[in-house]
Scaffold this motif. Sequence first.
Motif, short mmCIF file in Angstrom:
data_model
loop_
_atom_site.label_atom_id
_atom_site.label_comp_id
_atom_site.label_asym_id
_atom_site.label_seq_id
_atom_site.Cartn_x
_atom_site.Cartn_y
_atom_site.Cartn_z
N ARG A 164 -47.01 48.00 16.26
CA ARG A 164 -46.04 46.95 15.93
C ARG A 164 -44.88 47.52 15.12
N LYS A 165 -45.18 48.47 14.21
CA LYS A 165 -44.12 49.07 13.39
C LYS A 165 -43.15 49.87 14.27
N VAL A 166 -43.68 50.55 15.29
CA VAL A 166 -42.81 51.31 16.19
C VAL A 166 -41.89 50.36 16.95
N LYS A 167 -42.47 49.29 17.49
CA LYS A 167 -41.65 48.30 18.20
C LYS A 167 -40.61 47.69 17.28
N GLU A 168 -41.01 47.44 16.05
CA GLU A 168 -40.10 46.85 15.07
C GLU A 168 -38.93 47.78 14.80
N ALA A 169 -39.22 49.07 14.68
CA ALA A 169 -38.16 50.05 14.42
C ALA A 169 -37.21 50.15 15.59
N VAL A 170 -37.75 50.19 16.80
CA VAL A 170 -36.90 50.27 17.99
C VAL A 170 -36.01 49.05 18.10
N LEU A 171 -36.60 47.87 17.88
CA LEU A 171 -35.82 46.63 17.94
C LEU A 171 -34.74 46.60 16.86
N ALA A 172 -35.07 47.11 15.67
CA ALA A 172 -34.10 47.11 14.59
C ALA A 172 -32.90 47.97 14.93
N VAL A 173 -33.15 49.17 15.46
CA VAL A 173 -32.05 50.05 15.85
C VAL A 173 -31.24 49.43 16.98
N ALA A 174 -31.97 48.78 17.91
CA ALA A 174 -31.26 48.11 19.01
C ALA A 174 -30.36 47.00 18.50
N LEU A 175 -30.85 46.23 17.52
CA LEU A 175 -30.03 45.17 16.93
C LEU A 175 -28.80 45.73 16.26
N GLU A 176 -28.98 46.87 15.57
CA GLU A 176 -27.85 47.48 14.87
C GLU A 176 -26.80 48.00 15.85
N THR A 177 -27.25 48.46 17.02
CA THR A 177 -26.29 48.96 18.00
C THR A 177 -25.54 47.83 18.69
N LYS A 178 -26.13 46.65 18.73
CA LYS A 178 -25.51 45.54 19.47
C LYS A 178 -24.71 44.61 18.57
N PHE A 179 -25.14 44.45 17.30
CA PHE A 179 -24.49 43.48 16.42
C PHE A 179 -23.99 44.18 15.16
N SER A 180 -23.02 43.57 14.53
CA SER A 180 -22.47 44.13 13.28
C SER A 180 -23.38 43.79 12.11
N LYS A 181 -23.13 44.44 10.98
CA LYS A 181 -23.92 44.18 9.78
C LYS A 181 -23.77 42.72 9.32
N ASP A 182 -22.57 42.22 9.40
CA ASP A 182 -22.36 40.83 8.98
C ASP A 182 -23.11 39.87 9.89
N GLU A 183 -23.11 40.14 11.17
CA GLU A 183 -23.83 39.27 12.10
C GLU A 183 -25.34 39.32 11.85
N ILE A 184 -25.86 40.51 11.57
CA ILE A 184 -27.29 40.65 11.30
C ILE A 184 -27.66 39.91 10.02
N LEU A 185 -26.85 40.05 8.98
CA LEU A 185 -27.14 39.36 7.72
C LEU A 185 -27.03 37.84 7.90
#
Length: 757
Positions: A164-185
């Motif tokens: 689950r931690k590996v999937k979480e890390a992959v998803l997190a990086v994917a979110l960062e590549t697709k959305f800005s920091k402001d959008e994520i926050l």
Amino acid sequence: MAADANRRRRRKGSSPEPEEKKPFWRRALRSLFIWGTAFALLALIFVGTAVYMTASSLPTYSALKSSQNGQMIVVRARDGTELVSLGPSYGKWLEYEQIPETMKTAMVSVEDRRFRSHIGVDPIGVVRSVWVRVQSGSWRQGGSTITQQLARNIFLNNNRTFGRKVKEAVLAVALETKFSKDEILELYLNKVYFGGGAYGIDAASRKFFGHPATDLSLAESAIIAGLVKAPSRYSPTADVAAAVSRGKVVMQVMEANGAISSARAAEIDLDTVRIAKEEGQNSVRYFTDWALPQLDLLLPYDTDEPIEVWTTLDVGMQRTATTAVQSNAPKGAEGALVSMDRDGAVLAMVGGTDYVTSNYNRAVQSVRQPGSAWKLFVYLAALEAGYTPQDMVVDEPVTIDGWSPRNSGGRFAGEIDVRSAFAYSKNTVAAQLGNEVGFGTVASMARRFGITTPISTLPAMVLGASEVRLIDMTRAFASVAANGTSVEPYGIVKVTGTDGDVIYERESRRAEVLVPQYVAAGITDLLQSAVATGTGRAADIGRPVAGKTGTTSSNKDGWFLGFSSGITTGVWMGRDDARAVPGLQGGRAPARAFAAFMRYAVKDRPVEQFDTELKLPDWQLEPDDEFLFGDPDDYYFVDEQGNLIEPGGQYEPLPPGAAPPPDRNRPDYADDPGPGGPPPAASDDFLDRATGARDPGLRAAPPAPGSRQTDPRSASGVSVTRGAGQPEATRPPAEAPRRPIGNAPQAIEPATRPGSP
């Protein structure tokens, strides 16, 4: 020169000297570097591919904003005010610019202070987490970033596994590549769970502080930011002190990270922050626990979208009902109250003295003996059988199948009218009436008025031996208040979606007539007398009230049920373990609670007088012979030997084989009856009345005054003594039986009830 040439020749002809070998550790390190680099490149390619594939398959930003983790149900009172919000609450979505800066700073400081610099996974945080794991032997410090937490909340679960931690890390990086920091926050602050069913800072702010998140102060922001670590432990609805203490930790972290100055931190006192109380939670939940499960039957289809449920509950009445029960219930006893409008709309429901202590809803789940309140059905059956409130009965010792009821106080009043017997709750009279009309008839009457629990038909049932629910008994009294028509309790008026579209709306239902008008008027007369002069005097509120007390043996249960100005209310009190409650009687604490509630409930309603005028049916008002048969001189009769009885009672033997002469007084008489034969001697209307087909109330005449006989309609054949002074029943002239000519059956002689005209 020759020597130099010789040396050159020797070097050319000799074998080369062996090279010096490198140390093993250098060779191993070199191999490890080469293979590590290869594997790292391979892993980087794999992770990059996974991130790319994950990012390309992520939902759009608008889709993530609209996604929810369950159904939210907002329950509203009859005036539209919000009673309670159940399930996940999301509040209003706030754009990044609308979120207070103090809220963003507090969250980043305590959850992910390197949020603006990492790529979704914080290597420093991961190393620190691993180091703590090596030192302590367990995972004590999480290394998840805000982006990882967002990925987990939206896409994953909380299982603590490496996969689950590996999937979480992959998803997190994917979110960062697709959305800005402001959008994520922005996504994070609007979707993270803060406890108490609140998702997002606006829902948390409204729930815990009673205002929108746009108005959050620094202290309130610190408290909300501190809830993310353990929402169930730090939620203000669970532990206010723990929430404030956690907020102080957040303030210290913000000061240490330079987010706020030491002077500003010193100015903030979190102990003074006002936590909003959840209005009505301690009482309204009894009602919502009863009403909301009905949605499974009411809604035409399954839906996960947020819905608003508009109910019948009156906020002021609910508050008053709660106070009335809590302030009047005897020490150590519980109490319950149900109040309905004239159409069955539940205006207030209290299932106990404290929902937090016990969520068991005694108003709809508990079954208890109703005591004398059950006499409602006994007297309804007696009134339907022909008794009237002014009829005379005898309060005296009686035994039915070995059962001998006794009155409260052990005294007998002798000859009294039905009204007084009901007002003073005479058990012996109720036993006699129940025995006369039949215990099965009483049980059938209770079923007719909405009792759903099993009903005994043993003689003691007339005194409330069968257990009932408070809501069912209240429904029965509401049906009496509705002039003998059926009333069905309901709590949900309509259900709407987020867009305001109506998913369900209750339709008005046609009421069913349960008893004739004169029966409803008669029982209302009795119920009004019970409050005016009888055992229910404590329920008087200064306007017409009709009701009945109920007390079981050893004071285990106390009841009062009644109505006024279109509102019907039932109150029960007693212990859950059915032990005796000293001094508990229906005419005391329950009646006082009823009065305390009803004074408020009817204050804005006009005073209504009860309809107690007995509009008796014709069979109780007209002389029997003249009403059923008309003038005897208008008919020809024959005796048992076939001899013609002339009008006026003169016998005239018929010649052998002769037919009775036709009735020349009939308007449709003809000398030549035609091929169809002579017309019948009696019309269909006459036959219906004569046979009782139009009036199921016909029954055998009662015994003469003072006589003792066995009632053939009783359940046990008990002997009943009737009081003196009752008028003789009307009987036909003492002469030979008379039968109408033709094929009409023998005319049936109707009976009159003692005391009727």
